[in-house]
Design an enzyme around this catalytic site. Sequence first.
Site, PDB file in Angstrom:
ATOM      1  N   ASP A  23       0.845  -1.327   0.108  1.00 48.09           N
ATOM      2  CA  ASP A  23       0.053  -0.047  -0.079  1.00 48.09           C
ATOM      3  C   ASP A  23       0.802   1.324   0.081  1.00 48.09           C
ATOM      4  OD1 ASP A  23      -2.128   2.105   0.324  1.00 48.09           O
ATOM      5  OD2 ASP A  23      -2.059   1.537   2.538  1.00 48.09           O
ATOM      6  N   ASN A  70      -0.282   4.617  -0.675  1.00 45.04           N
ATOM      7  CA  ASN A  70      -0.873   6.058  -0.305  1.00 45.04           C
ATOM      8  C   ASN A  70      -1.602   5.941   1.120  1.00 45.04           C
ATOM      9  OD1 ASN A  70      -3.147   4.359  -0.782  1.00 45.04           O
ATOM     10  ND2 ASN A  70      -4.250   5.983  -2.001  1.00 45.04           N
ATOM     11  N   ASP A 119      -3.832   3.896   2.566  1.00 46.22           N
ATOM     12  CA  ASP A 119      -5.247   3.823   3.078  1.00 46.22           C
ATOM     13  C   ASP A 119      -5.580   2.534   3.512  1.00 46.22           C
ATOM     14  OD1 ASP A 119      -5.114   2.412   0.830  1.00 46.22           O
ATOM     15  OD2 ASP A 119      -6.832   3.545  -0.328  1.00 46.22           O
ATOM     16  N   ASP A 131      -2.049  -1.111  -3.801  1.00 47.04           N
ATOM     17  CA  ASP A 131      -2.261  -0.288  -5.126  1.00 47.04           C
ATOM     18  C   ASP A 131      -1.202  -0.484  -5.973  1.00 47.04           C
ATOM     19  OD1 ASP A 131      -0.363   1.561  -3.802  1.00 47.04           O
ATOM     20  OD2 ASP A 131      -1.927   2.211  -2.540  1.00 47.04           O
ATOM     21  N   ASP A 174      -5.582 -10.154 -15.349  1.00 45.08           N
ATOM     22  CA  ASP A 174      -6.346 -11.193 -15.179  1.00 45.08           C
ATOM     23  C   ASP A 174      -7.519 -11.031 -16.153  1.00 45.08           C
ATOM     24  OD1 ASP A 174      -7.892 -13.177 -14.042  1.00 45.08           O
ATOM     25  OD2 ASP A 174      -6.575 -12.839 -12.276  1.00 45.08           O
ATOM     26  N   ASP A 193      -9.515 -16.167 -15.971  1.00 51.09           N
ATOM     27  CA  ASP A 193     -10.228 -16.465 -14.959  1.00 51.09           C
ATOM     28  C   ASP A 193     -11.271 -17.555 -15.561  1.00 51.09           C
ATOM     29  OD1 ASP A 193     -10.829 -16.192 -12.245  1.00 51.09           O
ATOM     30  OD2 ASP A 193     -12.789 -15.690 -13.311  1.00 51.09           O
ATOM     31  N   GLU A 226      -7.039 -20.655 -16.242  1.00 55.63           N
ATOM     32  CA  GLU A 226      -7.432 -21.448 -15.212  1.00 55.63           C
ATOM     33  C   GLU A 226      -8.574 -22.564 -15.626  1.00 55.63           C
ATOM     34  OE1 GLU A 226      -9.626 -20.505 -10.875  1.00 55.63           O
ATOM     35  OE2 GLU A 226     -10.531 -19.415 -12.760  1.00 55.63           O
ATOM     36  N   ASP A 261      -6.770 -18.368  -4.121  1.00 57.42           N
ATOM     37  CA  ASP A 261      -7.762 -19.158  -3.940  1.00 57.42           C
ATOM     38  C   ASP A 261      -7.760 -20.382  -3.275  1.00 57.42           C
ATOM     39  OD1 ASP A 261      -9.506 -17.501  -5.528  1.00 57.42           O
ATOM     40  OD2 ASP A 261      -9.018 -18.845  -7.353  1.00 57.42           O
TER      41      ASP A 261
HETATM   42  C1  GLC Z   1     -11.592 -17.788 -10.116  1.00 58.43           C
HETATM   43  C2  GLC Z   1     -10.732 -16.639  -9.342  1.00 58.43           C
HETATM   44  C3  GLC Z   1     -11.482 -16.477  -7.995  1.00 58.43           C
HETATM   45  C4  GLC Z   1     -12.957 -16.021  -8.306  1.00 58.43           C
HETATM   46  C5  GLC Z   1     -13.430 -16.866  -9.552  1.00 58.43           C
HETATM   47  C6  GLC Z   1     -14.787 -16.248  -9.942  1.00 58.43           C
HETATM   48  O1  GLC Z   1     -11.767 -18.857  -9.699  1.00 58.43           O
HETATM   49  O2  GLC Z   1      -9.486 -17.154  -9.195  1.00 58.43           O
HETATM   50  O3  GLC Z   1     -10.926 -15.950  -7.279  1.00 58.43           O
HETATM   51  O4  GLC Z   1     -13.960 -16.120  -7.147  1.00 58.43           O
HETATM   52  O5  GLC Z   1     -12.914 -17.162 -10.368  1.00 58.43           O
HETATM   53  O6  GLC Z   1     -14.304 -15.191 -10.872  1.00 58.43           O
HETATM   54 CA    CA Z   2      -3.651   2.237  -0.866  1.00 58.83          CA
END
Ligand code: GLC
Ligand code: CA
Length: 556
Positions: free
Chosen positions: A21, A23, A25, A29, A98, A199, A256, A328
């Site tokens: 982080d 900044n 908060d 980031d 992603d 994903d 994935e 995950d």
């Molecule tokens: C993938 C991601 C996971 C997310 C899911 C829904 O499995 O790695 O974090 O909750 O997709 O997008």
């Molecule tokens: Ca931040």
Amino acid sequence: MKRKWWMGKVAYQIWPKSFADANGDGIGDLEGIIGKLDYLKGLGIDIIWISPVYRSPLVDQGYDISDYYDINPVFGDLTVMDRLIAEAKKRDMYIIMDLVVNHCSDEHEWFQKAMQDPDGEYGKYFYIAEKKDGRLPCNWRSYFGGSVWEPIPGTDKYYLHSFHKKQPDLNWENPKLRKEIYRMMNWWLDRGIAGFRIDAIINIKKKLPFRDYEPDREDGLSYIGNMLEEAEGIGEFLEEMKHETFEKYDAFTVGEVFNDKPEEVVEFIGEDGHFSSKFDFAPEMCGKHGTWYEHEVVTPEMYKNAIFDSQLMVGETGFLSNIIENHDEPRGVSRFIPEGDLSETSKKALACAYFFLRGIPFIYQGQEIGMENCDFPDIASYDDISTLDEYQVCIDAGYSKEDALALAHRFSRDNARTPVQWSDEAYAGFSSHKPWIMVNPDYRKINVKSQMEDPDSVYHFYRQMIALYKNPKYHEVFAFGSFLPYLREEGNLIAYQRSFEGQTIFVLVNFSKEAKSVTLPSDQTEVLLSNSKTVDKNGDNVKLCGYQAVVLAVCE
Ligand code: GLC
Ligand code: CA
């Protein structure tokens, strides 16, 4: 296989909310990531995968995107993102983003428009259906619990969500939607990213028309994976996506992909496959059945069989992406090292076992310092939606709060989502402000600063592994060499051989506290790396002490 720029590279996953982080908060980031690029370069990283930073209400921590063309203001903005890409390039590093396109957020403009007019153009971007004879279109259970169908207020219609109800599934059968996705992907590739982690992609192809499957719990619903087993034709979508996007950019893509069958390996990651690589989730699936309370404890033999079977299944057809953990999953060291055996030495042994497998090694943030699972004090301290759902499933099944919490300690995704421990200062040096989620109290002992200062640390072992992997003398054999199990039947020994054009490397890992003696087929070997100061080697015999890991090259 044709050589590609990403082969032989080492990758690192950043889960931005908990990385660094800048900044103050309490939330990680992009500026924080820029500040750590030199650290990652120093470790030896080439490719950095950043979990979603797009605009999002963060219901599923960014895996619910409300605007694909913008950065979530808590993480920064497009200018900082451009700077991050440029700063990475300066250091010969590559950024991959992603790609979350099975679903978007219910706050995305498309969905908002669809809700106003479910029969209109944007309604066709989603799966919208009505009840038939008073029953929902099908009985699929969403990954995060409950039916996949959610009512659309003021109508008699429902929309489908494979994950949370705030993550409506996009309708990939609609060519217009697909075009919109490809446009967005190219827009990012044009900005200079090197590719995507893709994903939940297996979910984009549904078996239609909707129908019920055999219920597998008291709720009368059926795990959505049962439908996916039957869905055919995803390859057409993925090929189209490849031609319209990545192929033109020579991008690196890692899918994935769960549940694919052996005969699908070529299709997915062969020379002309849909993706460059896919994660090997076999170790992550080890011992998992149904819900948390049905999971088995993973033994070293189960772990070995999982990684070896995947390696043998893929062979030299393509490149897996190898992991011990991600955002995950619980922390790999807490999961794969038997309880009571956790130490700096055993953490290095696990690292050595997976890192030199054939494929692209991925390191998840904090893994390189041996971060462990975190015991959250109560269920209210957890944030993750899937954890809250699983916990409730345990309670509903009659588990006490204590027992359900103990299961969360073992399996919650939040185990890997606590802030990276940079130092022993306040908030582990992650932020100057109280972080959005608790810091693992073990940060005074386990942190980057102390790990960097200690030449025998897990961190330095990772650095050495990466340096060895990239050593020009051995890089080809690590990057392209074949994989062959060695003494597979020997209990608690994870040993294998990597060979390429006459060069042979042995990786020997004693996955137990007891000493072990191993005989090699050659008495002419050279030790390249070990997690202990000395290696007791005599001719073709190596005596491994508890959790000793050794990498040896057969002398030519
Ligand atoms: C993938 C991601 C996971 C997310 C899911 C829904 O499995 O790695 O974090 O909750 O997709 O997008
Ligand atoms: Ca931040």
